[in-house]
Structure formats: structure tokens, C-alpha cells
Design an enzyme around this catalytic site. Structure first.
Site, PDB file in Angstrom:
ATOM      1  N   ASP A  40     -13.009 -14.715   0.174  1.00  0.00           N
ATOM      2  CA  ASP A  40     -14.210 -13.959  -0.178  1.00  0.00           C
ATOM      3  C   ASP A  40     -14.260 -13.824  -1.689  1.00  0.00           C
ATOM      4  OD1 ASP A  40     -15.937 -11.803   1.864  1.00  0.00           O
ATOM      5  OD2 ASP A  40     -16.245 -11.693  -0.310  1.00  0.00           O
ATOM      6  N   PRO A  99     -28.908 -11.757   4.891  1.00  0.00           N
ATOM      7  CA  PRO A  99     -29.863 -10.657   5.064  1.00  0.00           C
ATOM      8  C   PRO A  99     -31.312 -11.116   4.924  1.00  0.00           C
ATOM      9  CG  PRO A  99     -28.943 -10.614   2.855  1.00  0.00           C
ATOM     10  CD  PRO A  99     -28.247 -11.728   3.579  1.00  0.00           C
ATOM     11  N   SER A 137     -22.307 -17.928  10.531  1.00  0.00           N
ATOM     12  CA  SER A 137     -23.382 -16.968  10.234  1.00  0.00           C
ATOM     13  C   SER A 137     -24.566 -17.221  11.164  1.00  0.00           C
ATOM     14  CB  SER A 137     -23.898 -17.156   8.801  1.00  0.00           C
ATOM     15  OG  SER A 137     -22.891 -16.899   7.868  1.00  0.00           O
ATOM     16  N   CYS A 282     -28.124  -6.742  12.204  1.00  0.00           N
ATOM     17  CA  CYS A 282     -28.646  -8.013  12.715  1.00  0.00           C
ATOM     18  C   CYS A 282     -29.925  -7.963  13.529  1.00  0.00           C
ATOM     19  CB  CYS A 282     -27.555  -8.720  13.510  1.00  0.00           C
ATOM     20  SG  CYS A 282     -26.196  -9.182  12.434  1.00  0.00           S
ATOM     21  N   PHE A 283     -30.089  -7.000  14.430  1.00  0.00           N
ATOM     22  CA  PHE A 283     -31.247  -7.070  15.334  1.00  0.00           C
ATOM     23  C   PHE A 283     -32.555  -7.200  14.556  1.00  0.00           C
ATOM     24  CE2 PHE A 283     -29.380  -4.918  19.405  1.00  0.00           C
ATOM     25  CZ  PHE A 283     -28.708  -6.088  19.674  1.00  0.00           C
TER      26      PHE A 283
END
Ligand code: NAD
Ligand code: UGA
Length: 473
Positions: A40, A99, A137, A282-283
Site C-alpha cells: 500500500d 469510489p 476491486s 459500496c452499495f
């Protein structure tokens, strides 16, 4: 068909977040012969993954500490050396954030793919030999085309004959149950065109997942199935929340309705819990992404159908805040509310898109002073989400009339002097609160607003509180 290749020995995962960390920990735990490195850019996050004290891992997830404890240092590594980990790997998972775009074309709906593109470019540069690149992802359908194009440009750059295969392998874990979901998944989905690459990934999962649960599809079906699964799950929540509002208006009880319809084996009983609306990272983003894709392909009716799932969810959150205002005589100025729970669901410290954020913002806007308690969410995170620092304790005590919030260490502390208790997250502890003790600390008349319908309503009523429960007429 491509020739068979030797089994995977070295795996790299780009992105040490809620998906990358737990997923790779379980792969390392179940496949001790495979070396797994999670990388990361965020050095602080990597340091937390490497913390000696396993209770200080960067994400809270039941059972994660034990899995990390078994594998870390043996065949599970966390590092900021992204290029070195890519160069050493036979297989690279892309598990970076995706996002919703906040500006430019598609702002507010399309996925922001800058992190996926950056990591694909990094793989293109740093990889050696043949590398299988796995989209972990959640991505818009046909993203693999862009990933392939970026990687293809590197194939001919003269750096030692590198080649790539691209697979889609979306993740279906839910936070709070991630370890169980990873260890016993309903299914593992692998989309791709290169059979040898697909079988190499199957070779990893087959260490613990039965063959019958490993589904192979083409790339586009795999990418689209992930968005569709989240859209269907979220749609059930908006559906039951819409019925909850009707139950409140008509005298029905949404839990009885949920049981009645959930007993139909065609509908099933899960995901019918009415509440303050769905949260989580996420939703909403995945449905908006689906909406954007539909519009892109000229399917306006399909786009507006799915858009409604998100609109209903926002409506439910504002509706709950309005219910509190109306019940407390139309004004919250000078009133104190104990808010129990801030995470988007129990058993996680994640607050992304938590319904608590919008509800608390509405209440603060109305002039309320909130005493917020959550078992796992840090005070600094609440301040970031509410976009305001906690009130000074003294100012809070003065009940100056300005809306604001204060952190509280316990439900009892939060309830002191409060006009109402508002339950927003279904933490197990809130099922067994001592309502006699809480009521004794509150100002009268006192209310309980249970947006999760988990508290002992009878005990709260017996202690003198007026109780509102979501979906109860
Ligand atoms: P996250 O934000 O927790 O983690 C992503 C990490 O990627 C961050 O730590 C970030 O620093 C790192 N990163 C970004 N670009 C990088 C780069 N170029 N090099 C190295 N590191 C980089 O996100 P998450 O919740 O783990 O979600 C990741 C993906 O998985 C998203 O697409 C999401 O939709 C999907 N997903 C999430 C869940 C969930 O429960 N959170 C479940 C299923 C799928
Ligand atoms: C969800 C999906 O369940 C996962 O399969 C998926 O992998 C993941 O999104 C993702 O792609 O990120 P998650 O958001 O972690 O997982 O948690 P859920 O259990 O699905 O809950 C989502 C939200 O819906 C929470 O706010 C929860 O409180 C709410 N919810 C859930 C309800 O209000 N009612 C229900 O019956 C179920």
C-alpha cells in the site's frame, strides 16, 4: 487454450484495505506454500498491519487478528515496497479503492478509476516475466479492457519479454463477517479468457473452497455480476424500508411482514431487516455506477429504476431524523440526544456512508446536542464524518442552543440529561441495556428512537420512555 503453467508461488496484492488485508490473510493462512505480500502507498496503514499488538490492526474485523497472527511473518507480509513486490509476483491482485467520482464527467455516479489505472500502470512497469493480474476491486463492466490496454503497452517495451493475463475475481465479503465469508464463501467468481490463468487462480481457492462453488464466466459477466449482486441486496433493503414506513402509517409491524414474506422460499428470509437505510462504502457507489453505465448505454428506464433504490435510502435517513424532530415537539434546540452507534453496521469500525452521518447532521442542523458513543469508531473519525470538531465539554453542559456533538464513553454517560436515546447501529450491547438505569438519568418526558429495532422495547416502556421503533405501527 493456453498451455498449463506451474502453480502460483508468489502473490502480491495492491491495496491493504478492508478487502486486500483480510482476503490476503485468508489466502496466506490456507496456502502456506504461497508467499503473499500486501502493499500500500499508505505507510501508516502498513505500519498498523505490522503492529506487534494484533488488537491494533488498521481495521476491526472479528477473527482477523487470529488469521493474521498465524500467517504474518511466515508467508504473509505487509510492505510499502510496491515495485519489488510486483516484480517478484506470479499473480497481482488489484484491490484498490474505487469510489464515486466527485468531479468531471460522470461526477456523482461513475466510479473514479484513477487508483485502478495507477496500479495497473505500476504493474506494467514493475512486472517481470508472465504476470496474472486479477481485478479484485469492484469495477464498472468492461474495465478489464482498460487494464489490458495499459498492460499491453508494456509488453513490447523491451523489459525482458513481460506478458500478462487479466482476470476478474470480485469479492463478496461483508464487513463484520469478512473472515467467515472468505473461509466459507457462497461462491468464488472468476471471469477471464485465458484458461490457464483461470485455472491458476482456481488452484489457489481450491485449497479450501469446494470446486462446485467456484464459478467461471467471461470477464464482462464477472464484472457485471458484482455490481448486480450489490444492487439486488440494496434493493431488498430499500424495499423493506419502504414497507416499514407503510407499516408505521397503518398499524402493521414490519418484522411480522418480513417474517411472513421471508417464509416464502422464493423470497428467503435474509436481508429483510428494516433500519436507518443501508450504509457502507459500496452499495450506493455500486448502484450509482450501474445507473451511470445504463445511461451510457442509452438505457434510461433501467437507470431510473435502480436510481430509485438510492433515493429511497436517502429518504429513509432523512425520515428518521424528521421523526425525532417531530416527536420532540418540533424543535431540538437546547435538547440533548444520546446517539448509540456510529458505524454503518455492527462489528466494524467502518463509517463510510454510515446512515448515522446523515441522521446526525440533520439533528445537529436542528440545533441538537448529540452525545455519540460507538464501541469501535474513533472520535477523530466521527469529527471527520460530521465535518466538525466535538464541542468543548463546558459549552456542551451549557446547552447553548447551537447544534453540536460530544463523544461519550458509554450509553449511560450519553444518556445523562438526554431527552432521547437514538439507536443507529445494531451493536449487541444495545440489545441488553439497563433501561431503568438509563431512564433515571434522562430528562422527562424521555424517548427511545430505535432505528434498528433491537432494544428491549418493553423494558424501555416499563422504565417510562416513549418508544418509537422503525416499522412498528
Ligand atoms: P480501502 O479504501 O479500504 O483500501 C484501498 C487501499 O488501496 C487503500 O489503503 C489505498 O491506500 C490503497 N491504494 C490505492 N491506490 C494504490 C496504489 N496505486 N498503490 C498502492 N496502494 C494503493 O478499500 P476497500 O474497502 O478495501 O475496497 C477496495 C475495493 O474492493 C473497492 O473497489 C470496493 O468496492 C471493493 N469491495 C469492498 C468491500 C468492503 O466490504 N469494503 C467488499 C467487496 C468489495
Ligand atoms: C455488502 C455486501 O453484503 C457484500 O456481499 C459486498 O461484498 C459488500 O457490500 C461490498 O461490495 O462492499 P457490507 O456493506 O460490508 O457488504 O455489509 P452488509 O451486511 O451488506 O450491510 C450493508 C448495509 O445494509 C449496512 O448499513 C446494514 O446495516 C444494512 N442492512 C443490511 C440493513 O439495513 N438491513 C438488512 O437486512 C441488511
Amino acid at each position: 487454450m493456453s498451455p498449463a503453467r506451474p502453480p502460483i508461488r508468489v502473490v502480491c496484492c495492491i491495496g491493504a484495505g478492508y478487502v486486500g488485508g483480510p482476503t490476503m490473510a485468508v489466502i496466506a493462512d490456507r496456502c502456506p506454500q504461497i508467499q503473499v505480500t500486501v502493499v500500500d502507498l499508505n505507510a501508516e496503514r502498513i505500519a498498523a498491519w505490522n503492529h506487534d499488538d494484533l488488537s491494533l490492526l488498521p481495521i476491526y474485523e472479528p477473527g482477523l487478528d487470529a488469521v493474521v497472527g498465524r500467517a504474518r511473518g511466515r508467508n504473509l507480509h505487509f510492505s510499502t515496497e510496491v515495485d519489488a513486490a510486483i516484480a517478484a509476483a506470479d499473480m497481482v491482485f488489484l484491490s484498490v479503492n474505487t469510489p464515486t467520482k466527485t468531479r468531471g464527467v460522470g461526477a456523482g455516479q461513475a466510479s473514479d478509476l484513477r487508483w485502478i489505472e495507477a496500479s495497473a500502470r505500476q504493474v506494467a512497469v514493475a512486472a517481470r516475466g508472465h504476470t496474472i493480474v486479477v481485478e479484485k476491486s469492484t469495477l464498472p463492466v468492461r474495465t478489464a479492457e482498460a487494464v489490458k490496454a495499459i498492460l499491453a503497452a508494456a509488453q513490447g517495451d523491451g523489459h525482458g519479454g513481460k506478458t500478462f493475463s487479466v482476470l476478474s475475481n470480485p469479492e463478496f465479503l461483508a464487513e463484520g463477517t469478512a473472515i467467515g465469508d472468505l473461509e466459507a464463501p457462497d461462491r468464488v467468481l472468476i471471469g477471464g479468457e485465458d484458461d490457464a490463468a483461470i485455472e491458476a487462480l482456481v488452484g489457489i481457492y481450491s485449497h479450501w473452497v469446494p470446486e462446485s462453488r467456484i464459478l467461471r464466466t467471461n470477464l464482462w459477466s464477472s464484472e457485471l455480476s458484482k455490481l448486480t449482486a450489490n444492487a439486488f441486496l440494496a434493493q431488498r433493503i430499500s424495499s423493506i424500508n419502504s414497507i416499514a414506513a407503510l407499516c408505521e402509517a397503518t398499524g402493521a409491524d414490519v418484522r411480522e411482514v418480513a417474517r411472513a414474506i421471508g417464509s416464502d422460499s422464493r423470497l428467503g428470509s435474509r436481508f429483510l431487516q428494516a433500519g436507518p437505510g443501508f450504509g457502507g462504502s459500496c452499495f450506493q457507489k455500486d448502484i450509482l455506477n450501474l445507473v451511470y453505465l445504463c445511461r451510457h448505454y442509452g438505457l434510461e428506464a433501467v437507470a431510473s429504476y435502480w436510481e430509485q433504490v438510492v433515493s429511497l435510502n436517502s429518504w429513509q435517513q432523512h425520515r428518521i431524523a424528521s421523526k425525532v424532530v417531530q416527536s420532540l415537539f418540533g424543535t431540538l434546540t437546547g435538547k440533548r440526544l444520546a446517539v448509540l452507534g456510529f458505524a454503518f453496521k455492527a462489528d466494524t469500525n467502518d463509517t463510510r456512508e454510515s446512515p448515522a452521518i446523515r441522521i446526525c447532521q440533520d439533528l445537529i442542523e436542528e440545533g441538537a446536542q448529540l452525545a455519540i458513543v460507538d464501541a469501535k469508531v474513533e472520535v477523530a473519525q466521527i469529527a471527520l464524518d460530521l465535518e466538525q470538531a466535538p464541542l468543548e465539554a463546558a459549552a456542551g453542559a451549557a446547552l447553548a442552543g447551537e447544534g453540536g456533538w460530544l463523544p461519550s464513553a458509554s450509553a449511560l454517560e450519553a444518556a445523562r440529561g438526554a431527552d432521547a436515546v437514538l439507536i443507529l447501529t445494531e451493536w449487541a450491547a444495545y440489545r441488553q441495556l439497563d433501561w431503568v438505569a438509563i431512564a433515571a438519568l434522562m430528562r422527562r418526558p424521555a424517548w427511545l428512537f430505535d432505528a434498528r429495532a433491537i432494544a428491549d422495547a418493553e423494558a424501555a416502556r416499563a422504565a417510562g420512555l416513549t418508544v418509537w421503533r422503525v416499522g412498528e405501527g
